[in-house]
Design an enzyme around this catalytic site. Sequence first.
Site, mmCIF file in Angstrom:
data_model
loop_
_atom_site.group_PDB
_atom_site.id
_atom_site.type_symbol
_atom_site.label_atom_id
_atom_site.label_comp_id
_atom_site.label_asym_id
_atom_site.label_seq_id
_atom_site.Cartn_x
_atom_site.Cartn_y
_atom_site.Cartn_z
ATOM 1 N N TYR A 1 0.839 -1.196 0.000
ATOM 2 C CA TYR A 1 0.000 0.000 0.000
ATOM 3 C C TYR A 1 0.877 1.250 0.000
ATOM 4 O O TYR A 1 0.589 2.230 -0.694
ATOM 5 C CB TYR A 1 -0.894 -0.038 1.239
ATOM 6 C CG TYR A 1 -2.053 0.924 1.238
ATOM 7 C CD1 TYR A 1 -2.973 0.917 0.193
ATOM 8 C CD2 TYR A 1 -2.251 1.819 2.281
ATOM 9 C CE1 TYR A 1 -4.048 1.775 0.202
ATOM 10 C CE2 TYR A 1 -3.328 2.679 2.300
ATOM 11 C CZ TYR A 1 -4.232 2.655 1.259
ATOM 12 O OH TYR A 1 -5.301 3.510 1.276
ATOM 13 N N ARG B 1 1.015 4.228 -2.909
ATOM 14 C CA ARG B 1 0.793 5.652 -2.659
ATOM 15 C C ARG B 1 2.040 6.496 -2.885
ATOM 16 O O ARG B 1 1.948 7.718 -2.983
ATOM 17 C CB ARG B 1 0.317 5.842 -1.209
ATOM 18 C CG ARG B 1 -0.990 5.147 -0.940
ATOM 19 C CD ARG B 1 -1.545 5.550 0.380
ATOM 20 N NE ARG B 1 -0.606 5.341 1.478
ATOM 21 C CZ ARG B 1 -0.889 5.592 2.749
ATOM 22 N NH1 ARG B 1 -2.060 6.050 3.073
ATOM 23 N NH2 ARG B 1 0.002 5.377 3.692
ATOM 24 N N CYS C 1 -8.077 9.977 2.010
ATOM 25 C CA CYS C 1 -7.384 8.702 1.818
ATOM 26 C C CYS C 1 -5.970 8.902 1.312
ATOM 27 O O CYS C 1 -5.008 8.413 1.902
ATOM 28 C CB CYS C 1 -8.157 7.820 0.846
ATOM 29 S SG CYS C 1 -9.725 7.295 1.522
ATOM 30 N N HIS C 2 -5.841 9.602 0.199
ATOM 31 C CA HIS C 2 -4.519 9.721 -0.396
ATOM 32 C C HIS C 2 -4.153 11.165 -0.712
ATOM 33 O O HIS C 2 -3.251 11.431 -1.484
ATOM 34 C CB HIS C 2 -4.413 8.840 -1.643
ATOM 35 C CG HIS C 2 -4.827 7.428 -1.376
ATOM 36 N ND1 HIS C 2 -6.076 6.958 -1.651
ATOM 37 C CD2 HIS C 2 -4.171 6.418 -0.781
ATOM 38 C CE1 HIS C 2 -6.170 5.702 -1.264
ATOM 39 N NE2 HIS C 2 -5.034 5.347 -0.731
ATOM 40 N N GLY C 3 -4.921 12.103 -0.146
ATOM 41 C CA GLY C 3 -4.517 13.499 -0.188
ATOM 42 C C GLY C 3 -4.800 14.270 -1.465
ATOM 43 O O GLY C 3 -4.161 15.291 -1.717
#
Lengths: 426, 182
Positions: free
Chosen positions: A296, A300, B141-143
């Site tokens: 993960y 990201r 979540c991921h900005g």
Amino acid sequence: MSQHPSTYIPKSALGKWFESRLPIAGLVHSSFIAFPVPRNLNYFWTFGAILVFMLISQIVTGVFLAMFYAPNAALAFQSVEHIMRDVHYGWLLRYLHANGASMFFVAVYIHIFRGLYYGSYKAPREVLWILGVVIYGLMMATAFMGYVLPWGQMSYWGATVITNILAAIPVIGDTIQSLLWGGYSVGNPTLNRFFSIHYLLPFMIFGVVILHVWALHVPGQNNPTGVPIKSGKDAIPFTPYATIKDIFATVVFLIFFAYFVFYIPNFMGHADNYVPANPSVTPSHIVPEWYFLPFYAILRAIPDKLGGVIAMFASIAVLAFVPWLDTSRVRSTAYRPLYKQFFWILVADAILLGWLGAKPPEGWYVIVSQIATAYYFIHFLVILPLLGFIERPLPLPNSILESVLGAKKGGSGMPAGANAEPQIKG
Amino acid sequence: MADTTTTLVEPTRRDFLYIATGAVAAVGAATLVWPFVQSLTPDAATVAAGAPVEVDLTPIADGQIVKVFWRGKLIFIRNRTPAEIKAAEDVNIATLRDPQADSARVKPGHAKWLIVYGNCTHLGCVPLGHQGEYEGWFCPCHGSIFDTSGRVRGGPAPTNLPVPPYAFTTDTKIVIGQEVTA
């Protein structure tokens, strides 16, 4: 199996009658009783048996849970609570299954790093290693779909995030996503088919495990020296030595497992998954289960959707190529002073990525994730191939026996027994 | 005529039969895959439930964001304030990751109503309204950061929040799921 013709001789008349029709007793005898095992195996070699135990444990608890679980978006969450509150020992079945998944991954990560440390992937064990990577991939798919089934907030949003990952695949991504969803978004059809596949995959894993064990029994086991068995004195029979040791290690592992099940059953879980799925609210912080965190973090780390997806899949796929990326002819890291340092850096890098995967994607976490991701790939694609040419390995013992008992005449170099892992003779 | 050292065997009638039989079996197996794959596509009930929905805009206050669902997908309806509209219109679209003018994302004469899908184009989380650098949306979540036009301004999201098909039936009523009113 195939290279070790059975020495099994049935004693009874019935045994002879059966063996001449289906030689399964002979197969078991040659594979798990008379099978020669290197005499210097340490406890890291017991994780194969522990993993077989965990697979069976997951299948048994899973089959029972399926008797009470309802794979329907309107009923799933309630049915899980029904299992926890109403079904006799339902709490135990569910906690065994949920924590069992984590334990399965604990064991598989030790097993994988054992293989990386002792060069268990090198010729002639490449197919064995690749089958292991296949099992690992199937395990991840199974675990992901299993986590969706309770239909809590993390289940729902985990499913949304992962299925959206697949939509990043060019051309066919949308079709794959639609076939997984069975609708316009994650919903009841998705849950229903995930349950079906979650029930199927463990049996596929079981099948690949049989191939994995078969591929293991052709060249035989690697060992802490990496030196193959050269004479009968290097080996001991599987039964009783390996059998008893595997059972003992499994029992110790079960104590660890039981501690989680009985004392901290929700330690590995996430509180948000006790909230029913709600498509209009995302939990403030979506995190996958701990065993997916390093991947993960890699997903990201790349500031591009498709790029992140490619990096994540590549980080797993690269493992399948390790037998050819590692150019060193020495198997065991015990005799590779340079690689030994890089091995532990890789372990630290993987743990760092796992830690980063649980952190919010902002500020310096992102930068550290990018560095750690880059290092992960540099390890496999640059360091591993180059070290084989640069590194000067330590002298290997002439035989497993010599590594255990020490060199008799001192002609062959180092007292390898001191270097190779603790010598626990079965 | 130079004889080649390898002797070429003339294909026999039996070779033809093998290939023809194999081909028929392969085509048959491939054909049988079709219904299995088709069974996984959205079923008739799901498709029927995906019919257009009507939304009354009168109860939505200035500056408010309302969430509705169409086809199981979350949709934001945002009643934008004049300041938010101005902020969305005053952007040099050449600087955007997914260049799109604000006017192309709303219906003519209805600039205060922004209607966009409510799932982040990165991995589908629900962004939080009135947050982030541009006071549009921020995905926890991921900005990913979105402006008051739902356009991506930062983070990993590759594209703007898409505008669903919709049309105004009256000044205060929209139908989501169809472009033109009947």
